[in-house]
Design an enzyme around this catalytic site. Sequence first.
Site, mmCIF file in Angstrom:
data_model
loop_
_atom_site.group_PDB
_atom_site.id
_atom_site.type_symbol
_atom_site.label_atom_id
_atom_site.label_comp_id
_atom_site.label_asym_id
_atom_site.label_seq_id
_atom_site.Cartn_x
_atom_site.Cartn_y
_atom_site.Cartn_z
ATOM 1 N N GLY A 77 -27.850 127.712 -10.261
ATOM 2 C CA GLY A 77 -27.588 126.281 -10.272
ATOM 3 C C GLY A 77 -26.337 125.956 -11.077
ATOM 4 O O GLY A 77 -25.859 126.769 -11.873
ATOM 5 N N CYS A 78 -25.830 124.758 -10.872
ATOM 6 C CA CYS A 78 -24.565 124.377 -11.515
ATOM 7 C C CYS A 78 -24.715 124.211 -13.025
ATOM 8 O O CYS A 78 -23.957 124.808 -13.802
ATOM 9 C CB CYS A 78 -24.008 123.114 -10.875
ATOM 10 S SG CYS A 78 -25.182 121.742 -10.751
#
Length: 339
Positions: free
Chosen positions: A146-147
């Site tokens: 995920g970012c």
Amino acid sequence: MRGYRKPTVSIIGASGYSGAELTGILMRHPSVKLEKLYAHSQAGKNVSDLYPALNNTMTYAPFDGSMDSDICFLALPHGQALELVPALRDAGKMVIDLSGDFRIKNPAEHLEYYKNRKPDGAWMTYAMPELFYDRIAASRAVSNPGCYATSIILGLAPLLCRPMDTFTVAAVNCTAISGISGAGRSSKTELSYAEMNDNVRAYKVGLHQHTPEIMQALGSSVSSPGFDFMFTPMIAPLTRGIYTVLNVRFEDNAPDCEHVTGHFRDFYASAPFVRMRDRVPEVRDVTYTNFCDINIAGAGNGKDLVIVTAIDNLVKGAAGQAVQNMNIMLGYDQALGIA
């Protein structure tokens, strides 16, 4: 080379922001061929109608379950890849999933944070190149980080995955600010210009779905943490970017900043997209790139360090890292087509 055929690539969920970023990178990639772009609500539309800057004449097609391409990227909302990935893997496709469906090993943790059930074993190699290069290289299906998780893990991994001498991390308090594109392309009133201009807002405080993957990647877990961890995500009127401030407290005195910076440089010596900075990084330093910039400073109290990281949420936080992982899986230079 005579007889050489470039591997073919398709994207399922190509019309969203991450899918569009993937499209642009793969169009320019010298060693793969972009073959098909699949979308649901945008099926039948031309790519250039949605994203003129891509200058791509392909048409989004509905995905009917069949896949001719060698490699498949999935850039779908959470929950949808769980249904599609098993058949793609059975068909022998190389799979890179950008959703959270296969990141977390523990189904109970996944249920708590994503609010949907998944079966035991619904997990794929967690594909953070700076930590798990060899595992990625040996895999045919991976789960892209995920970012927020990327920005946080890269700022902590050298301290927690390769601890320094006798210095032990006791607690981490993290505040991370994301650009609006991190919420996806779908229209939401609370993300409109009128709501977000001149505004900053915290959300999912203590409950963000990236928390368990962060702890898992750092050798811990949310159910049995090896250190206190608090994560407060925020959204600001930026189009793209993630800016993370990590306040790290040690059990005893904090190590010297120069010592820690040297430790980070050694840890990331073979990581082409991590840059140690002598000044505090800014979001604009990394936008439209696959870099993660890191700076380390003392907190002035002798017990804490402040680590600041910056990434582009759509590139290093999504599409760029996904292509970096594809390169590793194919045996290419990991920076090919990205740098």
